[in-house]
Structure formats: C-alpha cells, structure tokens
Design a protein around this motif. Structure first.
Motif, short mmCIF file in Angstrom:
data_model
loop_
_atom_site.label_atom_id
_atom_site.label_comp_id
_atom_site.label_asym_id
_atom_site.label_seq_id
_atom_site.Cartn_x
_atom_site.Cartn_y
_atom_site.Cartn_z
N GLU A 448 0.86 -1.22 -0.03
CA GLU A 448 0.03 0.09 -0.24
C GLU A 448 0.68 1.46 -0.04
N ASN A 463 -7.48 5.78 0.86
CA ASN A 463 -7.97 4.67 1.00
C ASN A 463 -8.98 4.54 1.98
N ARG A 466 -11.10 7.14 2.50
CA ARG A 466 -12.06 7.41 2.06
C ARG A 466 -13.41 5.91 2.12
N GLU A 514 -8.49 6.93 -8.91
CA GLU A 514 -9.32 7.78 -7.55
C GLU A 514 -10.05 8.32 -7.36
#
Length: 1258
Positions: A448, A463, A466, A514
């Motif tokens: 990541e 992420n 989000r 994204e």
C-alpha cells in the motif's frame, strides 16, 4: 473407589477411652520420639524460638484445635501466645508461605492420616463460616450425611455473611489463600498421597455432600473448593499425559535399537514406568469424574449466581489447560447453555472463558462447531443490558473475526458496527476495535505504501480514509461524527491523525485510479477532520460520553501537546486554502472555522507565520461578506474572538481587522435603515434585504464582541417602534433587532458592573432597559409567532438579570437598575405560556402545513416550547413572578407529563424550598382550578367515577408524594392545604336548600389524597375545623351524594381515637381498617413526648400563617377558566360568618397565632358540641390505600432464582445420570467407574430439575 461417605475408623472400645488412649499414645510418641519437634506452620526448617512452644499435634490439643485437658466445645482455639493453631486461622492470616503450610499438613498426615484428615475436614467446615467442629467421635461413628446435618444445626446464622462473602481486604486475601492452599495441596501430594485411595476419597466425598447442602455457605465454599481441586487435578493429569508420552517415546526408541545394543533392563523399567503412569492416570480420571458428575453438573445451575459463575470460570480453565481432554462439544455445551443465564456476572464469566479459548488460534478447529451453534447468541449479547457483558461480547466477536474472516456474516458485523455510536464509551471503544479489525486495518502495508508513492501521495491511508467516510455516510448519523472518532481513537489513532492525507484528499485533484469525492463525501470528511482535531487537542471524550474530564497522566499530557503542535503547524497553512476552496459552501465553512479554536496561537509569532494569519483573516472577511447564515456568522465571530485574546501577541493585528470589518458593516446598516424608514410602506425587497443581511452580521458579532461604541441600539429601537406603530415590519428584521438590542443592553451592563458607574450612567441604562421592556411587552401581541417567542424569551431573560439578585454581592449601588414586573406584565407572560406551550399536538400539526420532515419539526417545536416554559419557571423559582401564577403550570403536570414533567417537577421542588406554605396553597389552587373547569363542563352533578375526576385525584396523589417522608417539616404546609381545601368545598351553599350538598363538596374526595401526610394530632385538628362547616343535618346524611364528606372524615379519623362514621351504602366494618401498622413504630412513650413537644411548639408560636383562604387567582387574558362564574354569581357567602371563618382569621388578633394551635385551643368545646350528633363506631371507615411514597424510585426486590430449564433455555437438554465420563486421550483400558450415591438433602434453595434441559446440544 470414591464414595460419598467419610471413612469410619474401626474402634474396639468406648469412644471416651479411645480418646484417652490415643492421646496417651501420641504423648508417648512425642516423649519417646527421635528428638524432633514438630515444625510450626509456615516456618519449615527453622527451630522454634526458645520462648515459644512448638505447635501441638491435633491429639495433644484435643479434638480439632482444643488444648489438652479442656472440654471440646467446637470453638476454634489459639495457644497461649496467640499463634494460629488451626488450618483455617493459618490460611486466613496468610503470614506463612502456603507451601510450608501444606508441607506441615503432609508431615502430620504421614504420622496419622486420620487426625490430619480431621484437621482438613474442619478446615472446610470453618471456611464456610460454621462455628461447629467435627470431633473425633463424630468422625468415627457418624455417617457423612449425619455429620453435615449436625454441622448445619450448629451453623451460626446471626448474619448472612460468611468468609467468601464478607467484604474487606482481609477476607479478599483469605479467598485467594483458600484457593492457593487447595492447589498447592494437590501439587505437593501428586506423586504419592493422592493415589492412596483414602485422602482424596475422603475430601471429594465431603465436598460432594457439602455442595448439596441447604446452607448457602456450605454449598458456596465446597463448590469453590471442589472446582479448584478439579483444576489442580487437571494439571496433574496434564503432567501425567506428558510424562506418559515421553516414556512411550523413550521406550520406542530403545526398542528400535539393534538387538546387541538394546538394554533389556531399561526396557523393563520403561514398561513399568508406563504402567504406573497409566494406573495413576486412571486414578486421576476417576477423581475428576467424581467431582464433575457429583458437583459440577448440579452446581453450574445452582440458585446462587456466584456458584454458577465459579463453575463456568473453572471449566474454562480446564478447557484451556488441557484442551485435548476437555475442549470438545461435551464440555463446551455447558458454557453455551449458560450464555443464557439471567445474571450478568455469570454471562460475563462465560464470555471471558471463551475469550481465553479463542485467543489461541490453534484451538479454532475444535471450536468450529460451537461457533456455528452459539454465534448468534454471542452476537446478540453485544446488546446486553449489562454494559460489562456487552463489552466482553464485542471483544469475543472480535476474536472470532481475527480467527476466521468467514465465521461472521455481514449481518453479524452490521449488528456490531452501529455500537460505535453508543453513549457508553467502553462499549463504543470495543466496537471501534472490531470496526478497525474489519475495515481499517492494512493487510499489506508495504504494498500500500508503494502504491501511494507511485500515485504521488505522501500517505498510504487514502483508501482507508475514503472507507471511513463511506462508513460514516452509510450509518446516516451525521451528527454523531464525534462519537465515531472517539470510538476509533484508541485503535486507529494513526489513521485518524493523518491530517496531511485528509487535506490532500480535500485540496488536490484525484490521480489516476482514484475516484473523485462527491459533495456529501467532502462535507463528511471535513466534519470527521474537525472531530479528530478536537479529540487530539482536548484529549477527552465528547459530551455525552464519560462522567467528565479526568486528569491526564504525564504521558497523555505530552501526547496532547505534541498533537496540538502538529495540527497547528499543518492547518495554519492549510486552513486558508481550504476556506478559499469551499468559501461558497455554508456547511463546510462553518465546520472549517471551528479549527482555529484548537490552535496553539503562539505558533503564529514563534514560527513567523504572520502571512498565514493575514491569509486567514482575509478569508474570514470574505466569508462574512458572502454569507448570511447564522451558523456561519457565529463561527466567524467566535474565530475573531479567539484570535483577539489578550494573551497572544497577534491580538493587535486581529483587532485592527475586526474593527475595519465592523466599521463597514455599521455604516452600511445605518445607511440602509435610513433608506428603509424613509421608504416606509413603499420599501422594496432590496431595502429589506440590505437591512436584514447587515443586521444579521452585526447581531452575530455583537454576541461575542462589545460593539457598544457603534451605538447599534438606537437604530434597532427605531426599527422596533416603527414596526409596532405601523405593523408592517418584516418578521426577520424584528427578531434580529430584538436580539441585537438585547446584546447591546447586556454589554452596557457589563461595563457598569466592571467599573465605577455614575448615577447618570445608571439612569441612562435604566431608561434604555425600561423602553426595551415596554417594546418587548408590546411585541407579545404581535401577529408573527417568531416575534412573540423572541420577545417572550428576552423579557424572561432581562427580568431575571435585572431582578433583586442584581444587588447581591456588595452591589447595592445597582439598585436603580432593578425591575419588578407589575401584575399586568405577569398576567401577559402567563397567558403566553398557556396559549403557546400547553397546546395539543393536533393544534401544532395544523400549524405545520405540508412539511415533509414532520417528525423532526415536531421535536424542534417541542424543544422550543420546553425552553419557553423553562424561562417562565425560572421567574417563579427566583420569586420574580408571584408563586400563585404557578398554579396554572402545576395543573398540567399529569396531562403533559411526557413533554414537561421534569420541568414542572423541578419547579415544584424549588418553590417548596422557597416557601412551603405558599407552595402548598398554590398546589391546592391548581386543583381547585381543574375542579372548577370540570364543574363548568359537566355541571354540578359530577360523575365521580369519570376519568376526569380520576385524573384530578391522580394529580392530587402525585402532589402528595412530593411532600416526602418528613411530616414534621411539611406539617404546617399540609395543614394549610387542608384548610384551604375545606373552605373551597363549603364556599357556596346549594340553592336547593341545606339538605342538599354544597356544589363543591366533591372536592373533599380530592383532598383525601393529602390526609396521609397529616400527623395524627393534626388530623384531629383538621377534623375539628371541618366540623365548623358542617351542620347537624350533614352529619346524619348517609346517601351516596354525601360520600366525599364521609370519605374525607374517615381519612382524618383513621389512626386516631376519634369516632368514625360508617358508610351505610355498602362498606362493612373491619377491624383491620383501624389497626395501624406497628412495623418501625417508635416506643410509645417517646412518640407521645415527641408529639407533645411538637404540638406545644405550634401552640406557642405567634407568627402569622397568612392563610385567609384560597389564593386569589390573578387576572389573566387567557380564556382558560379559573373559577366557575355561575357559582360566584348565584351563591354569595354568608354575611354572618361563624367563629374561625376567613374574616375572623384576618381581623381577630387572637387568630394570628398558628392556625393549628388555634384549632387545638377550641377542640374541646367543639367536641362537646358535636359529639351527640352521630354514633360511635370502632370501625367501618374507608381505608386509605397504602401507596409508595416515592413511586418513581421504588425498585423490585427479587429472590434468588435459579436459571431454570424454562424460558430462554426451554429447548436445552441434559441427562445428568448419563453424563459423559472424562476420557483422557493418552489413556487406554479404562476400568469401570463407581456410581455416586444419591444426594442426602433435597435442598429447598435449589431447583433440582432432573429432567434437565430439553434441547440437544448439536
């Protein structure tokens, strides 16, 4: 073989002779021994001190601790030096190492095992709190059941406490020492003594019998001992299994050697060793089966929760310690069934036992079937009513999730997700940990991070943030963002403190791969960001979680300072950019402007970041000029207020910017007001908007800043006067002008109180306040509801601020500013409350037309009405408005209990503290008003069984409950209440003639509810006062229409020595009605002295009660009925009032003493005058229903109820006779186990449901 009987010694002579011979033989052993003295308990290897005697053997002391030559009376004894001489005393004091105590006992067991066992038996008996002692002859000649029955008879039950339940550090330590003693005993005896088929048989048989006793102390203590004994045996069995495996491997290795190298002697030794281990393992299995089948399967469902908890806790230890033997479905089912236990402490033990199992991932395959069977129950326990149980259930679900991702369905996870919004913080934090494990933990951190670098991001948490935003939006609880952040704070701090990543997502354009954040997602992310900043800066949970701010530790304080510096340095630069991007969005801007209040403002000057300050002020000015939303303007005002703090060096720079902004707004406001007033009725929308928008901005700033030098009050007052005179002022302008004028007055008051004002300053402010109060009073009749509500709230606030309390605290010079509302203003305020607060829901719904969010509007409207009522109630509480006005509030207590019950109850409590008598008169006045309204609606012939009459009586009962338990303190108030009620009942005569009851006579039935609050002697006095209003004909009437009078008289005569009237319409005499409860009654002579002294104090008082009758109801503009006008017009009071009437009470100086005292002086004469008019009757009175004094505080009292096989466990099954046998994996060729003998006692305290549970386990 283990039996349930104690071993019986074979004796050949009389019991007394045996005792002597045994004593002599032991003495001979001591005299002719090898010269070794017995070691003192706890001091092995150390010779006794020269000045102390060695501990005597049990026989030397006589039966169980009694010194030789003294009678054995069953009491624990100590030697001359005060040293402990019994196992119980040694263990209780805990001064000796437990291994030394056990070694001491083992030594005595080797010398004489019978006497040592007798010592151990009495140890268990005494640990149960029993004062009896098992003597040597009992040990020889009595069966197990007989011994236990004898000890039960000798049990001292002065209190329900015994060593395991007594509180205090000594007994807490005793419980630990008790458990440790049993474990050490088995550990030290595991190589020889426990296999002698005597010691363990005796102990297990004793504990089995005691565990079935009716005595809770025996059952509790023996169960704890047996479970700890079982745990120690499981440990022994585990060691045997390991040794057996090692021996088998050695044997196989030796046997596989070549014939020439094989040592036959070693093989024989290993075979012999394996055989011994197998035999020992069989013995241990036999013991464990006896304990499990004889004790556990009965006691795990005992009536006492503590006993059930002990069983479940220990079976969890067995399954974890020796999982090969115990971790299977046959044993797990007991834990699964007990998850349904009624007591929280038992459910808690189940969950903790399972946590210990699920922590070990190697055990998951063995737990798979159990997980599938009881997963739903465990998930449902996350909503347990006991918060401790819910927390542990969530932690267990988290462990299940860690062990197997597939074990929990999406529905199971969702049931835990929403708990992050729980108001109970431990539950929320546990749910946050679950949520973190499920959604926010990085599975591959390195991959990541590499992906984030390729995308040009500084943080790999994009992420996850989000996902956090999506979770928050899907939960649809946007106002609880602070709760979500607090729940995740302990488990996801790294994620929540990644403000750089959050800012990147908000400011930068999304890179390839994204998704673009939607408008809702951006708003949610900004709200979450602000919540994380608050949590880091304040370091305490949000409002509603926790009991308050706790003191931070040094480490927490350092973390708080570091986080505050970090967020300040970041957002000093980022906040102006965020405001610039989102300046058109009111919601986002309002949230972003909360951030500066968490800054360390010294960073601006220390870090030379003044340019960023200028950028921030510029953006705030743009926001003020762009928005008219109240929330945004208040946020800007608060930000200016924080930045203008005098303690920071940036204050001057910010103050200049603020002054420039206010100058522009004030000039614009003055100009627009002139244009609006000149235009008059011809003003267009632009003129109105210019005034309203500028006035909104100035009002928002006036709340937090002193703007008196711009003299905003003048133009606001002009707008209000014009609106009142012309009636054409727009609603919003009037509301804002009222609010701005209010702030101006408060800032002027602040200046005066902080300085040394002149008389001219005080008079000038008084004129301003007086004129503004007059305007607000005129606005109460405005056609626009928001204007009326705003005027009402400001009137209440200003009357509170400028009340008589303004001069307290050495501020007598402010007396010219004190305003007392006149009767007209009081009546208008009360009328407003009656017309705008106590309204039906249907009326409110009609005023809200076509609103889609009807429920939200209802809640908001109710909140507004509650604020109105609270503001008015404060005026009553602080004696600004006359207390009788509260009667119109109190009478709605029952009807609007759900909406305003707490406010009215608190008002009643505070007014009673101010003036008990006046409060009582107000209560009776409220009941009289309701009664008059009922008379007007139904006429004089009331249906006393109707719901309306019952409602008034219920309200009176609630009022009576508020007087509390102390009748001495409320004596005068209650008597005054009865006096007013009697006068109201006989206020008018019936126009049909004296043979008919007065129209208000039914009110006496309401007054009966307060009779129980009168002292006995006061009941006689009130009864005598009642007789003054009664004619001879009234005393003789028995028809139903006179029942209120009969009931009230009987309520006054109940418990006294007066004669009673019998009700001929159906009630029969009963002696029980005249018998007072004697429970808790003080001695008669003391009570008489107390009553005489209290009565004397009433007689000697000379102060006036000022109770000339029912309070006069204030003249009101509301249409709500206060008094029946028809009665007042038709029935005038008599001109010649009898002695004791209202006029006599007011004008006669002799009546100016206490009313109760005056009635006492006339009692004898009145008795002689009225005694001949009715028959004596010992019984037949209407019995008053005994009611609880504090209805809301009463708690039900539950008996000890065992978790039965009914209810939630209805479908569970277990046959105790066919309970499985403990089968240790390495063992083979088991020999048959002996069956336990039946129980000796059929305990009434336990529910022995031999049918067991009726639901199969799997």
């Amino acid at each position: 073989m283990i039996t349930s009987e104690l071993p019986v010694l074979q004796d050949s002579g009389e019991s007394g002779q045996d005792t002597v011979s045994l004593s002599m033989s032991m003495s001979e052993l001591d005299d002719a021994g090898d010269g070794k003295t017995k070691k003192k308990r706890g001091r092995p290897g150390r010779p006794p001190a020269p000045n102390k005697k060695p501990r005597k053997s049990p026989l030397e002391k006589g039966p169980m601790g009694v010194q030789r030559g003294r009678k054995a009376n069953g009491m624990a004894q100590q030697n001359g030096e005060g040293d402990p001489v019994t196992l119980f005393e040694v263990v209780k004091q805990g001064k000796s190492a437990m291994q030394s105590v056990v070694d001491d006992w083992i030594e005595s067991y080797k010398q004489d095992r019978d006497l040592a066992l007798l010592d151990l038996i009495n140890f268990f008996i005494q640990c149960s709190g029993c004062k009896g002692t098992v003597r040597i002859e009992m040990f020889r000649n009595m069966q197990n059941a007989e011994i236990i029955r004898k000890m039960t008879e000798e049990f001292d039950e002065d209190s329900g406490d015994y060593p395991l339940t007594i509180s205090g550090p000594l007994w807490k330590k005793f419980r630990y020492n008790f458990c440790e003693f049993i474990c050490v005993l088995i550990r030290q005896c595991q190589y020889s003594i426990i296999y002698d088929e005597y010691m363990m048989d005796t102990v297990i048989s004793l504990l089995t019998g005691l565990s079935d006793s009716q005595v809770r102390a025996f059952r509790h203590t023996s169960t704890l001992a047996a479970m700890k004994l079982m745990t120690a045996l499981v440990n022994v069995a585990l060691n045997l299994s390991i040794n057996q495996d090692n021996t088998q491997r050695q044997y196989e290795a030796e046997r596989n050697k070549m014939v020439g190298k094989r040592a036959n002697e070693k093989l024989e030794l290993l075979l012999q060793r394996r055989k011994e281990l197998q035999e020992n393992q069989d013995e241990i299995e036999n013991m464990m089966n006896s304990i499990f089948k004889g004790i556990f399967v009965h006691r795990y469902r005992d009536a006492i929760a503590e006993i059930r908890a002990i069983c479940i806790e220990e079976i969890g230890v067995w399954m974890k310690m020796y999982s090969d033997a115990f971790l299977n479905d046959s044993y797990l089912k007991y834990v699964g069934w007990t998850l349904h236990d009624r007591q929280g402490e038992v459910r808690l033990k189940c969950l903790k036992a399972l946590q210990n199992l699920y922590t070990n991932r190697e055990l998951f395959p063995k737990l798979e079937l159990f997980t599938n069977r009881f997963k739903d129950r465990i998930v449902s326990m996350t909503l347990d009513k006991e918060y401790d149980v819910a927390v542990e259930a969530i932690r267990l679900v988290t462990l299940i999730l860690q062990g197997s991702e597939d074990a929990l369905s999406n529905e199971d996870c969702e049931n835990v997700y929403h708990l992050v919004y729980s108001a109970h913080r431990p539950v929320a934090v546990a749910a946050g940990e679950f949520l973190h494990r499920k959604l926010f933990s990085r599975h591959d951190p390195q991959a990541e991070e590499a992906l984030a670098k390729r995308r040009g991001r500084s943080s790999p948490n994009g992420n996850l943030i989000r996902m956090l935003v999506l979770f928050f939006l899907e939960s649809e609880l946007h106002e609880h963002a602070a709760y979500l952040v607090d729940s995740l704070w302990e488990s996801s701090q790294e994620l929540l403190k990644d403000w750089e990543c959050m800012t990147e997502l908000l400011l930068e354009e999304p890179v390839q791969g994204e998704e673009v954040l939607s408008d809702r997602q951006e708003s949610a992310l900004i709200e979450l960001t602000v919540c994380t900043i608050r949590q880091a800066a304040e370091a305490h949970p949000p409002v509603g979680r926790g009991t308050g701010k706790r003191v931070l530790t040094a480490k927490e304080r350092k973390t708080q300072i570091d986080d505050k510096n970090k967020l300040t340095e970041h957002f000093i630069m980022a906040l102006p950019m965020l405001l610039s991007k989102y300046q058109a969005d009111a919601e986002k801007v309002a949230n972003l402007l909360q951030i500066p209040q968490y800054f360390d403002l010294d960073v601006y000057s220390a870090g030379r970041m003044e340019k960023h300050l200028e950028a921030l002020l510029k953006q705030i000015k743009f926001v003020v000029e762009k928005h008219t939303d109240t929330e945004v303007l208040e946020a800007c005002s608060k930000t200016y207020s924080i930045l203008c703090s005098e303690e920071y060096t940036i204050m001057n720079r910010v103050d200049i910017g603020r002054s420039q902004l206010i100058d522009e707004l004030a000039d614009r406001f003055n100009h627009s007001v002139e244009e609006l007033l000149q235009a008059g009725e011809e003003a267009d929308d632009d003129d109105i908007y210019n005034v309203l928008s500028t006035l909104k901005r100035l009002t928002a700033f006036h709340n937090a800043h002193d703007l008196t030098r711009w003299d905003l009050f003048g133009n606001c007052y002009r707008l209000l006067r014009t609106g009142i005179e012309q009636g054409s002022m727009p609603e919003q302008i009037a509301v804002q002008a009222l609010q701005c004028s209010h702030y101006s007055i408060l800032w002027q008051l602040v200046k005066i109180t902080e300085g040394a004002p002149s008389k001219d300053d005080l008079l000038a402010l008084r004129r301003v306040v007086k004129s503004f109060l007059a305007v607000c009073q005129q606005c109460l009749s405005n056609v626009n509801t928001p204007v009326k509500e705003q005027a009402f709230m400001l009137l209440c606030d200003l009357l509170m601020i400028f009340s008589h309390q303004l001069t307290t605290g050495s501020r007598e010079g402010l007396q010219p500013l004190v305003f007392n509302p006149d009767s007209t203003l009081q009546n208008e305020l009360l009328s407003f409350i009656l017309d705008h607060v106590f309204i039906d829901q249907d009326d409110e719904n009609q005023s809200i037309e076509g609103d889609e969010e009807d429920e939200a509007n209802k809640i908001e409207a109710l909140h507004k009405r509650r604020n109105l009522l609270a503001a008015f109630s404060k005026l009553i509480i602080y004696d600004i408005i006359d207390m009788p006005a509260a009667a119109d509030i109190f009478k709605h207590y029952m009807k609007y209990y759900n909406d305003y019950g707490d406010i009215i109850k608190e008002t009643l409590s505070k007014t009673r503290q101010t003036d008990k008598i006046l409060c009582a008169k107000t209560l009776i006045l409220s009941l009289q008003q309701l009664f008059n309204e009922l008379i007007q609606d139904q006429g004089p012939n009331l249906d006393r069984t109707s719901s309306h009459v019952s409602g008034i009586k219920e309200l009176a009962r609630r009022f009576a409950l508020t007087f509390g338990l102390d009748q001495i303190k409320t004596r005068e108030a209650v008597a005054t209440l009865h006096k007013d009620g009697i006068e109201f009942a006989f206020k008018y005569q019936n126009p049909k003639g004296p043979e008919y009851p007065p129209p208000n006579l039914a009110f006496l039935e309401v007054l009966c509810e307060f009779s129980s609050k009168l002292l006995r002697q006061d009941k006689k006095t009130v009864h005598s006062y009642l007789e003054k209003f009664m004619t001879e004909q009234m005393m003789e009437r028995r028809e139903d229409i006179w029942l209120p009078l009969i009931s009230y008289r009987n309520s006054l005569l109940t418990g006294g020595d007066e004669d009673r009237m019998s009700i001929t319409s159906g009630s029969s005499s009963s002696k029980a009605g005249s018998i007072r409860s004697k429970k808790g009654r003080p001695p008669l002579h003391k009570k008489r002295i107390e009553e005489e002294s209290v009565e004397g104090s009433w007689m000697m008082r000379n102060d006036t009660l000022q109770t000339p009758g029912a309070l006069q109801t204030p003249q009101l503009t509301s249409t709500v009925l206060r008094e029946n006008p028809r009665q007042a017009a038709e029935h005038l009071p008599e001109q010649n009032s009898e002695p004791g009437s209202e006029s006599d009470y007011v004008h006669n100086p002799q009546m100016q003493m206490s009313w109760l005292g005056q009635q006492k002086m006339e009692e004898v004469n009145r008795k002689e005058r009225t005694a001949m008019n009715y028959m004596k009757a010992r019984s037949g009175g209407v019995r008053q229903t005994v009611r609880g004094l504090m209805e809301d505080d009463a708690e039900p009292i539950f008996e000890d109820v065992m978790m039965s096989s009914r209810g939630q466990l209805e479908d569970m099954s277990e046959e105790f006779e066919d309970t499985m046998v403990i089968d240790l994996p390495p063992s083979r060729n088991r020999r048959e186990r002996a069956e336990l003998r039946p129980d000796f006692f059929d305990s009434a305290a336990m529910i022995e449901d031999e049918s067991g549970f009726t639901m199969p386990m799997f």
